[in-house]
Design a protein around this motif. Structure first.
Motif, short mmCIF file in Angstrom:
data_model
loop_
_atom_site.label_atom_id
_atom_site.label_comp_id
_atom_site.label_asym_id
_atom_site.label_seq_id
_atom_site.Cartn_x
_atom_site.Cartn_y
_atom_site.Cartn_z
N ALA A 140 13.95 2.48 18.00
CA ALA A 140 14.98 3.49 18.57
C ALA A 140 16.28 2.71 19.33
N ASP A 141 15.97 1.50 20.00
CA ASP A 141 17.03 0.91 20.38
C ASP A 141 18.04 -0.05 19.59
N SER A 142 17.52 -0.10 18.33
CA SER A 142 18.16 -0.95 17.53
C SER A 142 19.65 -0.40 17.25
N PRO A 143 20.56 -1.32 16.91
CA PRO A 143 21.90 -0.81 16.63
C PRO A 143 21.98 0.13 15.32
N ALA A 144 21.21 -0.49 14.31
CA ALA A 144 21.13 0.27 13.27
C ALA A 144 19.83 -0.02 12.52
N GLU A 193 0.81 -1.16 0.08
CA GLU A 193 0.11 -0.02 -0.11
C GLU A 193 0.98 1.12 0.11
N THR A 194 1.70 1.43 0.88
CA THR A 194 2.65 2.36 0.97
C THR A 194 3.93 2.43 0.36
N LYS A 195 4.43 1.47 -0.01
CA LYS A 195 5.62 1.42 -0.83
C LYS A 195 6.81 1.89 0.11
N GLU A 196 6.80 1.66 1.38
CA GLU A 196 7.65 2.09 2.37
C GLU A 196 7.88 0.95 3.40
N PHE A 197 9.40 0.87 3.94
CA PHE A 197 9.40 0.11 5.15
C PHE A 197 10.74 0.27 5.82
N ILE A 198 11.22 -0.09 6.84
CA ILE A 198 12.36 0.02 7.44
C ILE A 198 12.78 -1.37 7.94
N VAL A 199 14.15 -1.61 7.90
CA VAL A 199 14.73 -2.91 8.35
C VAL A 199 15.45 -2.63 9.76
N ASN A 200 15.05 -3.17 10.79
CA ASN A 200 15.89 -2.72 12.02
C ASN A 200 16.79 -4.04 12.35
N VAL A 201 18.08 -3.61 12.89
CA VAL A 201 19.03 -4.78 13.26
C VAL A 201 18.62 -5.16 14.73
N VAL A 202 18.65 -6.56 14.69
CA VAL A 202 18.14 -7.33 15.88
C VAL A 202 19.75 -7.57 16.79
#
Length: 204
Positions: A128-132, A78-87
Motif C-alpha cells: 500500500a505504501d509503494s509509489p506504484a 500455480e496462480t498465473k498472477e503477481f504484482i510488481v511493487n516499486v521500492v
C-alpha cells in the motif's frame, strides 16, 4: 583485464552484477492457492514493452535451507498472477527484511509490518505504501541455463500510482527516489533527474 565468463573470474567476488547496474528492483508480491502471501525483491527485473505493458524478472539459484523453487515462482506458476511493487528510498529497510530466508507459510508483509492494498484485477495484495504497483498476469515462464534460473514474463493488467507523486500528469520519481541494486552489497537511489532529447525531438 579480460576473462571468459565460462572459465570463471579471477576476483574474490563476481563483478558481473556491478557491471550491469544500476538495476531496478522488482518487489514481487504473490499468493498461493491457500491464500498465503509472499513478498520478495528481485534485482534481475525490468520493463520490456510498453504497448502492451510487460515486465520481466528472474529468480536465480537457490537460497540455503529452502527448496529449489522460490516461493514467488511456485506461487506464480500455480496462480498465473503477481504484482510488481516499486521500492522507494523510504521502504528500503522493509524491502531488505523481505529478502530473508523464511518458511513457505511466512507472510513477509507481516515480517516487514507492511499494509496490504487490495488489488482490482488479480488476487495477490500490493504494498500500500509503494509509489506504484503493477498488477500482472503470467505471460510466459522460461527455464534458463544454469542452476535453477527461471525467467518470468508478465503482462501488466492494472496500474496503481500514488497520487502524491503525480505532478501535472507526470510521475515525479525524484519525490520518492526509487531504489536500485548495484553490485556486491551496494544499492543506490535516484536523487538527480535530467532531461535529454533525441535528435529532432521536441520537449513535451
Amino acid at each position: 583485464m579480460f576473462y571468459e565468463s565460462e572459465k570463471g573470474h579471477p576476483f574474490s567476488y563476481n563483478p558481473f552484477k556491478a557491471i550491469v547496474s544500476p538495476r531496478p528492483i522488482g518487489w514481487i508480491s504473490s499468493q498461493d492457492n491457500n491464500g498465503i502471501c509472499n513478498l520478495a525483491p528481485y534485482s534481475f527485473f525490468n520493463a520490456v514493452s510498453d504497448n502492451p505493458p510487460m515486465v520481466v524478472f528472474s529468480a536465480t539459484g537457490i537460497k540455503e535451507k529452502k527448496s529449489k523453487i522460490k516461493d514467488s515462482i511456485k506461487n506464480i506458476t500455480e496462480t498465473k498472477e503477481f504484482i510488481v511493487n516499486v521500492v522507494s528510498k523510504d521502504l528500503l529497510d522493509q524491502m531488505n527484511l523481505t529478502s530473508g530466508i523464511y518458511s513457505r507459510d511466512t507472510d513477509e508483509f507481516e515480517i516487514a509490518n507492511l499494509t496490504k492494498g487490495k488489488a482490482r484485477i488479480v488476487k495477490p495484495p500490493f504494498v500500500a505504501d509503494s509509489p506504484a504497483s503493477l498488477e500482472c498476469r503470467l505471460y510466459k515462464k522460461i527455464v534458463l541455463p544454469g542452476d535453477i534460473n527461471i525467467l518470468i514474463l508478465g503482462l501488466v493488467v492494472g496500474v496503481h500510482i500514488n497520487d502524491k507523486y503525480l505532478k501535472n500528469g507526470i510521475l515525479d520519481v525524484s519525490e520518492y527516489q526509487p531504489v536500485a541494486r548495484l553490485g556486491y552489497t551496494h544499492y543506490t537511489s535516484v536523487s538527480e533527474v535530467f532531461s535529454l532529447l533525441r535528435p529532432g525531438q521536441k520537449e513535451t
